[in-house]
Each structure stands twice: as C-alpha cells, then as structure tokens.
Write an enzyme that holds these catalytic residues in place. Structure first.
Site, PDB file in Angstrom:
ATOM      1  N   SER A  19       0.873  -1.183   0.000  1.00  0.00           N
ATOM      2  CA  SER A  19       0.000   0.000   0.000  1.00  0.00           C
ATOM      3  C   SER A  19       0.905   1.227   0.000  1.00  0.00           C
ATOM      4  O   SER A  19       1.088   1.893   1.000  1.00  0.00           O
ATOM      5  CB  SER A  19      -0.934  -0.008   1.206  1.00  0.00           C
ATOM      6  OG  SER A  19      -0.210   0.136   2.406  1.00  0.00           O
ATOM      7  N   HIS A  37      -3.382  -6.003   2.706  1.00  0.00           N
ATOM      8  CA  HIS A  37      -2.488  -7.020   3.275  1.00  0.00           C
ATOM      9  C   HIS A  37      -3.177  -8.347   3.579  1.00  0.00           C
ATOM     10  O   HIS A  37      -2.566  -9.257   4.119  1.00  0.00           O
ATOM     11  CB  HIS A  37      -1.841  -6.498   4.568  1.00  0.00           C
ATOM     12  CG  HIS A  37      -0.903  -5.365   4.329  1.00  0.00           C
ATOM     13  ND1 HIS A  37      -0.402  -4.588   5.337  1.00  0.00           N
ATOM     14  CD2 HIS A  37      -0.357  -4.874   3.183  1.00  0.00           C
ATOM     15  CE1 HIS A  37       0.405  -3.666   4.830  1.00  0.00           C
ATOM     16  NE2 HIS A  37       0.437  -3.818   3.526  1.00  0.00           N
ATOM     17  N   GLU A  39      -4.438  -2.153   9.393  1.00  0.00           N
ATOM     18  CA  GLU A  39      -3.645  -2.641  10.530  1.00  0.00           C
ATOM     19  C   GLU A  39      -4.277  -2.276  11.865  1.00  0.00           C
ATOM     20  O   GLU A  39      -4.673  -1.128  12.087  1.00  0.00           O
ATOM     21  CB  GLU A  39      -2.230  -2.043  10.490  1.00  0.00           C
ATOM     22  CG  GLU A  39      -1.507  -2.402   9.196  1.00  0.00           C
ATOM     23  CD  GLU A  39      -0.151  -1.733   9.039  1.00  0.00           C
ATOM     24  OE1 GLU A  39       0.427  -1.282  10.054  1.00  0.00           O
ATOM     25  OE2 GLU A  39       0.317  -1.660   7.890  1.00  0.00           O
ATOM     26  N   GLU A  57       1.541  -9.390   7.208  1.00  0.00           N
ATOM     27  CA  GLU A  57       2.426  -8.958   8.285  1.00  0.00           C
ATOM     28  C   GLU A  57       2.301  -9.848   9.528  1.00  0.00           C
ATOM     29  O   GLU A  57       2.699  -9.470  10.621  1.00  0.00           O
ATOM     30  CB  GLU A  57       2.167  -7.484   8.620  1.00  0.00           C
ATOM     31  CG  GLU A  57       2.472  -6.594   7.419  1.00  0.00           C
ATOM     32  CD  GLU A  57       2.441  -5.109   7.720  1.00  0.00           C
ATOM     33  OE1 GLU A  57       1.998  -4.722   8.824  1.00  0.00           O
ATOM     34  OE2 GLU A  57       2.871  -4.332   6.850  1.00  0.00           O
ATOM     35  N   ASP A  92      -3.677   1.610  11.684  1.00  0.00           N
ATOM     36  CA  ASP A  92      -3.288   2.162  10.386  1.00  0.00           C
ATOM     37  C   ASP A  92      -4.378   1.786   9.392  1.00  0.00           C
ATOM     38  O   ASP A  92      -4.309   0.737   8.763  1.00  0.00           O
ATOM     39  CB  ASP A  92      -1.930   1.618   9.921  1.00  0.00           C
ATOM     40  CG  ASP A  92      -1.561   2.158   8.534  1.00  0.00           C
ATOM     41  OD1 ASP A  92      -2.285   3.041   8.031  1.00  0.00           O
ATOM     42  OD2 ASP A  92      -0.563   1.688   7.950  1.00  0.00           O
ATOM     43  N   GLU A 115      -2.647   6.156  12.130  1.00  0.00           N
ATOM     44  CA  GLU A 115      -1.778   6.434  10.982  1.00  0.00           C
ATOM     45  C   GLU A 115      -2.629   6.451   9.724  1.00  0.00           C
ATOM     46  O   GLU A 115      -3.528   5.619   9.578  1.00  0.00           O
ATOM     47  CB  GLU A 115      -0.719   5.326  10.919  1.00  0.00           C
ATOM     48  CG  GLU A 115       0.170   5.340   9.696  1.00  0.00           C
ATOM     49  CD  GLU A 115       0.955   4.028   9.584  1.00  0.00           C
ATOM     50  OE1 GLU A 115       1.217   3.373  10.623  1.00  0.00           O
ATOM     51  OE2 GLU A 115       1.290   3.647   8.450  1.00  0.00           O
ATOM     52  N   ASP A 130       1.810   8.477   6.816  1.00  0.00           N
ATOM     53  CA  ASP A 130       2.662   7.491   6.133  1.00  0.00           C
ATOM     54  C   ASP A 130       2.605   7.773   4.637  1.00  0.00           C
ATOM     55  O   ASP A 130       3.482   8.454   4.095  1.00  0.00           O
ATOM     56  CB  ASP A 130       2.173   6.074   6.480  1.00  0.00           C
ATOM     57  CG  ASP A 130       2.833   4.995   5.638  1.00  0.00           C
ATOM     58  OD1 ASP A 130       3.885   5.264   5.042  1.00  0.00           O
ATOM     59  OD2 ASP A 130       2.299   3.863   5.560  1.00  0.00           O
ATOM     60  N   LYS A 185      10.026   5.170   6.889  1.00  0.00           N
ATOM     61  CA  LYS A 185      10.424   3.972   6.138  1.00  0.00           C
ATOM     62  C   LYS A 185      11.578   4.345   5.234  1.00  0.00           C
ATOM     63  O   LYS A 185      11.428   5.206   4.349  1.00  0.00           O
ATOM     64  CB  LYS A 185       9.253   3.500   5.272  1.00  0.00           C
ATOM     65  CG  LYS A 185       8.033   2.997   6.040  1.00  0.00           C
ATOM     66  CD  LYS A 185       6.842   2.887   5.083  1.00  0.00           C
ATOM     67  CE  LYS A 185       5.713   2.081   5.669  1.00  0.00           C
ATOM     68  NZ  LYS A 185       4.468   2.221   4.857  1.00  0.00           N
ATOM     69  N   HIS A 209       8.702  -1.264   9.288  1.00  0.00           N
ATOM     70  CA  HIS A 209       8.994  -2.287   8.276  1.00  0.00           C
ATOM     71  C   HIS A 209       8.119  -2.035   7.057  1.00  0.00           C
ATOM     72  O   HIS A 209       7.341  -1.075   7.037  1.00  0.00           O
ATOM     73  CB  HIS A 209       8.684  -3.672   8.868  1.00  0.00           C
ATOM     74  CG  HIS A 209       7.213  -3.871   9.132  1.00  0.00           C
ATOM     75  ND1 HIS A 209       6.605  -5.099   9.142  1.00  0.00           N
ATOM     76  CD2 HIS A 209       6.220  -2.960   9.383  1.00  0.00           C
ATOM     77  CE1 HIS A 209       5.316  -4.949   9.389  1.00  0.00           C
ATOM     78  NE2 HIS A 209       5.059  -3.670   9.536  1.00  0.00           N
ATOM     79  N   SER A 235       5.387  -4.296   4.228  1.00  0.00           N
ATOM     80  CA  SER A 235       4.637  -5.559   4.218  1.00  0.00           C
ATOM     81  C   SER A 235       5.437  -6.677   3.542  1.00  0.00           C
ATOM     82  O   SER A 235       5.309  -7.846   3.904  1.00  0.00           O
ATOM     83  CB  SER A 235       3.281  -5.370   3.557  1.00  0.00           C
ATOM     84  OG  SER A 235       3.406  -4.701   2.324  1.00  0.00           O
ATOM     85  N   LYS A 245       7.049  -0.194  14.359  1.00  0.00           N
ATOM     86  CA  LYS A 245       6.106  -1.268  14.028  1.00  0.00           C
ATOM     87  C   LYS A 245       6.819  -2.226  13.080  1.00  0.00           C
ATOM     88  O   LYS A 245       7.480  -1.815  12.139  1.00  0.00           O
ATOM     89  CB  LYS A 245       4.800  -0.739  13.436  1.00  0.00           C
ATOM     90  CG  LYS A 245       4.878  -0.057  12.088  1.00  0.00           C
ATOM     91  CD  LYS A 245       3.464   0.188  11.532  1.00  0.00           C
ATOM     92  CE  LYS A 245       3.496   0.641  10.082  1.00  0.00           C
ATOM     93  NZ  LYS A 245       2.161   0.817   9.499  1.00  0.00           N
TER      94      LYS A 245
HETATM   95  P1  PGA Z   1       3.141  -1.347   3.017  1.00  0.00           P
HETATM   96  O1  PGA Z   1       2.216  -1.133   4.276  1.00  0.00           O
HETATM   97  O2  PGA Z   1       4.477  -1.786   3.463  1.00  0.00           O
HETATM   98  O3  PGA Z   1       2.388  -2.382   2.235  1.00  0.00           O
HETATM   99  O4  PGA Z   1       3.182  -0.017   2.303  1.00  0.00           O
HETATM  100  C1  PGA Z   1       2.693  -0.638   5.493  1.00  0.00           C
HETATM  101  C2  PGA Z   1       1.966   0.602   5.915  1.00  0.00           C
HETATM  102  O5  PGA Z   1       1.047   1.079   5.219  1.00  0.00           O
HETATM  103  O6  PGA Z   1       2.302   1.162   6.949  1.00  0.00           O
HETATM  104 ZN    ZN Z   2       0.786   2.843   6.725  1.00  0.00          ZN
END
Ligand code: PGA
Ligand code: ZN
Length: 424
Positions: free
Chosen positions: A43, A158, A167, A208, A246, A287, A314, A339, A367, A369, A390
């Site tokens: 995502s 996910h 999440e 995840e 999230d 988030e 994010d 990230k 991290h 996904s 996370k």
């Molecule tokens: P992604 O999801 O690693 O698939 O982007 C993680 C998140 O949205 O925080």
């Molecule tokens: Zn996110």
C-alpha cells in the site's frame, strides 16, 4: 577510518511475499562482508521513491528486479568501489548524484536503498561500532529502545478479508521494559487466536503475520482486541496495552468518499467515526486516517483530534523531508511514520526525522509488508531513539527478527532507556 568498498554485489532474492527483491553484499577494504536486504511495500504512497521493476510479464508477472540488480553490479559498483568515503552519508550523496532523478527512478530506489543500508553497516564496522551506535552518532541522537507496535489483525491490501482498515496494532505503552512489552504482545496474540478460533473465525495470517478474520466493522476488531488484552491479564489503555490503527485510508478513498464496511463516508463522517472510536476504545495513535491527497481533511482531522491522539502520516508524508516540512506548516498531523525505502537513503531518512524533531512531531520506524530477515530498522529505531517501531505481528521470522534484535540489545545493554520519548 575512511570507508573503502572493495566489492559490491547484488542478487535477486525473494521477499516474505514471494516477490523478488535485492540482497546486497558489500566487502570493505579490510575484508569484512556486509549484507543488507531490501523491503518492499504493497500500500505505497504515490510520492514514494520509485522501485525499479523489470516489467517483463514472462518473469514474476513483471515484478523481477534484474535491472536494479544490474545497476548495483555495474554502474553503482563502478562509481563506489575503490573510493575513500569519510562517512556513509558521503556514499548516500554519491548515490543520489549518480541517479540524478528526484525519485531515484533511474537506478531504482530498491537498488539505492540496499546499497545505502549496506554502507551504513560498513561505516559502523570500520569504526568499530555497533550499527545503532553508529547511527546515533550520525544523527546526533540519544539511543533508546522503542515501544513495539504489534500488528495482530491485518486487512486492506495485506489480507484477502473484508476489513477495510489495514492494521490493528497492540501498543504496550505501560510495559516497564522492552522484554515485558514483547512478552505482552506475544501473550495477547495467543489469546486473540484462541478467541478467534472459539468464534469460528479462520486463524490464517495476513502479510504482516496478523490474523485476517472476515469481520466487517473496525469496531468489531477493537472489541476483540480489548477482550484479548484482558484475557491475557493486561489492562486495556495507555497504562497497560493501548491500540494503534493504520487504516491506510488512501486504499479505500474513491470519488471523494471513504468506503468503510460497505458504506460511503465523507471526510467529516470518517473523522466523527474516529472520534467515537477513541471515546470507546483505548486507541492512542491513528496512521493514515485520511487519504494522501485529502490535505484539507487532514487539517480538520488534526484540529479535531490532534490534542488527544497521535496522528501519523505514512502515505501522505512518505518519509520525505520536504513534504513533512509542508505538513508542519499546514498543521497536518503530529507524527510521521518512517520507512527508509520510501525516500531511498539512510541519510535522507535521518533528515526527515530531524525535521520532525524540530517541530515536535513524533516518529515511528516501520517495516514494509514485504520484508527480509534483515533487522536494520531495529538498529535504526534504537540509534535514533525515536521511541516507537512497528514490525508486524510477534510471529513470522522476518517480523520477529526485528523484535528479537531488541531483546538481544536489552540483555546486553542494560542501561539503554526504553519507551516513548515523550508523552503525546
Ligand atoms: P506497506 O504497508 O508496506 O504495504 O506499504 C505498510 C503501511 O502502510 O504502513
Ligand atoms: Zn501505513
């Protein structure tokens, strides 16, 4: 000691979702072998640094990374091998200059981030430091063990279930130590599994490592989580175990509406819904509560709820110092998810965190996904001392590799402080 790379090599490997990614091996002049694995999201924010995928439908449905591997082995290796660098930051500068695009699309952000992670490790190795110490020195921060946020129910992009929110995380804010926080996460995870099974839900896992039950309403999941927390003997709430969400709202935002449990909500209706959730449940952080292009909505969300909970960007911030700067000016959110592969180098990641710090925005290391067993982000969280991470469920090797690194550090470095850096 200067950092001299004598060899640099990339290989196409698989991530935790059976998709190709890169493994990097860097050899320093003194013969030390350094490894790094590249994470990958599902995502993703539209303004993230661009992963280079081959697009050849005959291999991995177009997802191959042979071109990115080739760039590491040829152009990047040629530019870096045999040169003396004063720091990993200099390597990152060289990578950015070599690529020459704003989005790292030419060489591939996946190629660049892998080399950047390896360079940070090599820098630590040549200076005889642990990675977290070296990162703390580079960032000018005080090391600290973070509160782990365990993603125990997966939905959205996910998992193949009905849940729109991506999440649902356990945040053991009240745990007295990192090992106690990890224990709390694992114990509640087990209780949650028992509850799901008793209610007739399948206990298969999402990307995840969280469960992926076919529940419709996010509130139904929150009810289950509070029950599982109590089942395991903990107190639901900030003094015990709180909850972080999230929703990844960009994924269910279409034609100006948010589609939640089969109903279309306006931005303000969704904000109302969040307000009800934080009234009824111990949700301490949300988030991506709104979509990445709903900036006006984010301003209202922040006005309404910003003094009650952490509102973290994010997809909307993508670890980009310039976008975070704009968000701070417009009073959008009060926290950033971090990230490394969203921006593409460790140096720019540290920059984004500095921008947050100056404005009082909290930060959570994350991290992706799609992961590898590489636990770089664990050291990044400790070194930057941001107080939050996370890394998915307390289950599955690529997720627990990060939590287990904290357990090792907590055992070896008993003086490392633990917990949120400051109350939000
Ligand atoms: P992604 O999801 O690693 O698939 O982007 C993680 C998140 O949205 O925080
Ligand atoms: Zn996110």
């Amino acid at each position: 000691m200067p950092l001299r790379i004598s060899e640099l090599r990339a290989v196409e490997i698989l991530d935790s979702r059976a998709r190709p990614t890169l493994a990097i091996t860097l050899t320093t002049a003194d013969g030390t072998h350094i490894h790094a694995g590249v994470p990958s999201g599902a995502s993703t924010g539209t303004r993230e640094a661009v992963e280079l995928r081959d697009g050849d439908p005959a291999r991995f449905a177009g997802q191959g990374v042979q071109q990115a591997v080739g760039h590491v082995n040829a152009e990047i290796a040629q530019a870096l091998v045999g040169r003396d660098f004063a720091s990993a930051a200099e390597v990152d500068d060289a990578l950015i200059a070599l690529d020459g695009t704003a989005t790292k699309a030419r060489l591939g952000a996946n190629a660049i981030v892998g080399v950047s992670l390896a360079a940070a490790r090599a820098d630590a190795a040549v200076s005889g430091k642990e990675l977290w110490q070296s990162l703390a020195d580079a960032a000018g921060t005080t090391a600290r063990l973070p509160v782990p946020h365990f993603n125990v129910v997966n939905g959205g992009a996910h998992a193949a279930n009905n849940l729109d929110f991506q999440e649902f995380m356990l945040a053991p804010l009240g745990a007295p130590s990192l090992p106690e926080a990890v224990r709390a996460g694992a114990e509640v995870y087990a209780r949650l599994k028992a509850r799901l099974r008793a209610a007739g839900h399948p206990t298969g896992l999402g990307d995840e490592g969280g469960f992926a039950p076919d529940l419709d309403r996010p509130e139904d999941v929150l009810t289950l989580l509070v029950q599982a927390i109590a089942d395991a003997g903990y107190t639901p709430g900030r003094e015990g175990i709180a909850i972080a969400l999230d929703p990844a709202a960009s994924e269910f935002f279409t034609n100006g509406h948010y589609r939640v449990a089969g109903r279309d909500l306006t931005t303000d209706q969704l904000i109302d819904r969040y307000e009800e959730m934080i009234d009824r449940f111990p949700v301490w952080s949300i988030e991506d509560g709104l979509a990445e292009n709903d900036w006006d909505g984010w301003v209202r969300l922040t006005e309404r709820l910003g003094d009650r909970i952490q509102l973290m960007g994010d997809d909307i911030f993508v670890t980009n110092p310039d976008i975070i700067t704009e968000a701070i000016e417009r009073k959008v959110g009060n926290s950033a998810l971090i990230k490394v592969n969203q921006i593409g180098t460790v140096t720019e990641t540290l920059e984004a965190m500095t921008v947050c710090d100056r404005a009082g925005y909290t930060q959570m290391i994350s991290h992706r996904s799609g992961e590898t067993p590489d636990a770089f982000i664990a050291d990044l969280a400790v070194g930057t001392g941001c107080g939050q991470i996370k890394s998915g469920a307390p289950a599955r090797g690529e997720r627990v590799a990060k939590y287990n690194r904290f357990l090792e550090l907590a055992a070896v470095h008993a003086t490392l402080p633990y917990g949120l850096r400051s109350a939000t």
